[in-house]
Design an enzyme around this catalytic site. Sequence first.
Site, mmCIF file in Angstrom:
data_model
loop_
_atom_site.group_PDB
_atom_site.id
_atom_site.type_symbol
_atom_site.label_atom_id
_atom_site.label_comp_id
_atom_site.label_asym_id
_atom_site.label_seq_id
_atom_site.Cartn_x
_atom_site.Cartn_y
_atom_site.Cartn_z
ATOM 1 N NE ARG A 1 54.178 26.365 37.647
ATOM 2 C CZ ARG A 1 54.374 27.578 37.128
ATOM 3 N NH1 ARG A 1 55.592 28.068 36.994
ATOM 4 N NH2 ARG A 1 53.360 28.330 36.762
ATOM 5 C CG HIS B 1 52.566 29.341 31.741
ATOM 6 N ND1 HIS B 1 53.349 28.913 32.798
ATOM 7 C CD2 HIS B 1 53.215 30.396 31.215
ATOM 8 C CE1 HIS B 1 54.424 29.688 32.898
ATOM 9 N NE2 HIS B 1 54.365 30.595 31.937
ATOM 10 C CD GLU C 1 54.962 35.291 35.926
ATOM 11 O OE1 GLU C 1 54.928 36.094 34.972
ATOM 12 O OE2 GLU C 1 56.009 34.849 36.400
ATOM 13 C CG ASN D 1 56.096 32.323 38.827
ATOM 14 O OD1 ASN D 1 56.096 31.338 39.571
ATOM 15 N ND2 ASN D 1 55.448 32.344 37.680
ATOM 16 C CE1 TYR E 1 62.626 33.991 35.910
ATOM 17 C CE2 TYR E 1 60.354 34.553 36.451
ATOM 18 C CZ TYR E 1 61.281 33.660 35.958
ATOM 19 O OH TYR E 1 60.879 32.425 35.516
ATOM 20 C CD GLU F 1 57.614 30.862 35.796
ATOM 21 O OE1 GLU F 1 58.242 31.871 35.413
ATOM 22 O OE2 GLU F 1 56.532 30.508 35.315
HETATM 23 C C1 FCB Z 1 57.735 34.364 33.595
HETATM 24 C C2 FCB Z 1 56.872 33.404 32.811
HETATM 25 C C3 FCB Z 1 57.648 32.278 32.195
HETATM 26 C C4 FCB Z 1 58.968 32.736 31.620
HETATM 27 C C5 FCB Z 1 59.727 33.537 32.649
HETATM 28 C C6 FCB Z 1 61.081 33.989 32.189
HETATM 29 O O1 FCB Z 1 57.090 35.584 33.688
HETATM 30 O O2 FCB Z 1 55.882 32.863 33.645
HETATM 31 O O3 FCB Z 1 56.832 31.679 31.218
HETATM 32 O O4 FCB Z 1 58.766 33.416 30.463
HETATM 33 O O5 FCB Z 1 58.971 34.652 33.023
#
Ligand code: FCB
Length: 476
Positions: free
Chosen positions: A86, A130, A175, A305, A307, A382
């Site tokens: 991707r 992006h 995002e 995505n 985290y 992500e």
């Molecule tokens: C996300 C972004 C990606 C990268 C990660 C760590 O929010 O989409 O570009 O910066 O965080």
Amino acid sequence: MTAAPPDVGSARRAFPPGFVWGTATAAYQIEGAVAEDGRTPSIWDTFSHTPGRVDGGHTGDIAVDHYHRFREDVRTMAELGLASYRFSLSWPRIRPGGRGPASRRGLDFYRRLTDDLLAHGITPVATLYHWDLPQDLEAAGGWPERETAYRFAEYAALAAEALGDRVPTWITLNEPWCSAFLGYGSGVHAPGRTDPGDALRAAHHLNLGHGLAVGALRAALPASAKVAVSLNLHVVRPLNDRPEDLEAARRIDAVGNRIWTGPMFGGRYDEDLLKDTAHLVDWDELVHEGDLTEISRPIDLLGLNYYNPTVVSAAPADAEGRPREDGHGAGAFSPWPGADGVAFHRANDDLTAMGWPIDPTGLSDALLDMHRRFGLPLIVTENGAAFQDTVSADGTVHDPERTAYLRRHLDAVADAIEAGADVRGYFLWSLLDNFEWAYGYDKRFGIVRVDYDTLERTPKSSARWYSEVIRRGGLD
Ligand code: FCB
């Protein structure tokens, strides 16, 4: 007699057949070559060249020079056994200045890249946006202006006409929460504006741009093509179950999540969101007749995505107006329009180098929740982590913390699949160390190390581990 090693949950976790193993990157974070082949500046060029905006004064001018080294990077992916890649298309490379005809030289770069991927058996997945809005469109008002959505759909059509024969999966936006609320609300991302009304206008126009682009893609692509969006849906958890904490969670869910999923999947903005933000924007004027129909055009896949989770409570009265923490750094201005009086907390103290708490349960929760609410096939577009890597004397990089992070999150994906979520793939962020937006180059997310002096690439031990997972089709 020596005891058998403890069983640490070693049962093999297979992923469904056809599960897609990939990595992800974004144009401005890796390409460099910012003034080559007709590319014009994006808002991130302007922002990163503005003193004080990016740590260390870093810019994407060279980044990891992927524009010139993509063949080496594709070879590395092939060696690791990746099934898919991707990446994002640079809008100002494909349509310099954001208006007018497509640039043949800009498109040629993506033709070369996608041809090379296909030649190595790697399926390309292209993200249209992006975060690199052409600076000329920002000068004309940027995402708070409705026109930007139309320019985006035109660019989507140009890209799909040129690359639709070789790219089977397309992602409209990455995002949009960050584009709208970090870009125009807290100002910690490009273009660095801080007006809550503009942030909400940007949100609606990103939604509209998404819908118009879905239409443009469908018109230009073969019927077999898949169209998706990548959202960083916040896994919002109230700190306690006090009514005021539940209310804080409701507000953050409204402006963090439902502002996207409401129009995209339900053809509406929820009443509570409209009410929370009515003092900041005139929604009746902003949302034109037909917009919601446009935005809710069906898509084929929903990208997540993930985290870390977002833990909130009602803020004590004296916290009003204080800078608050969010996933992408704290600023003096809030990235949560209409949600004043909310305090943000760390989910735990097990942190990555970003200061983001490690909590894989958020990933399984998010996938299951999305599965139940939207019923769409899902992909993790992500997931990954930054850690302070050290290079050993022999040049290798041993990064057990990253491997542990990835293992635990893949386990969480497997949990969600077992519980019924239709998850089709996982794209690890990121293939390479790269330009981490306002943090510059110091935060390393790659499974392949980049030496920023020589631009030499070295797969870390996490890359070897991921390669093994792919070879086995699951975790051991
Ligand atoms: C996300 C972004 C990606 C990268 C990660 C760590 O929010 O989409 O570009 O910066 O965080």
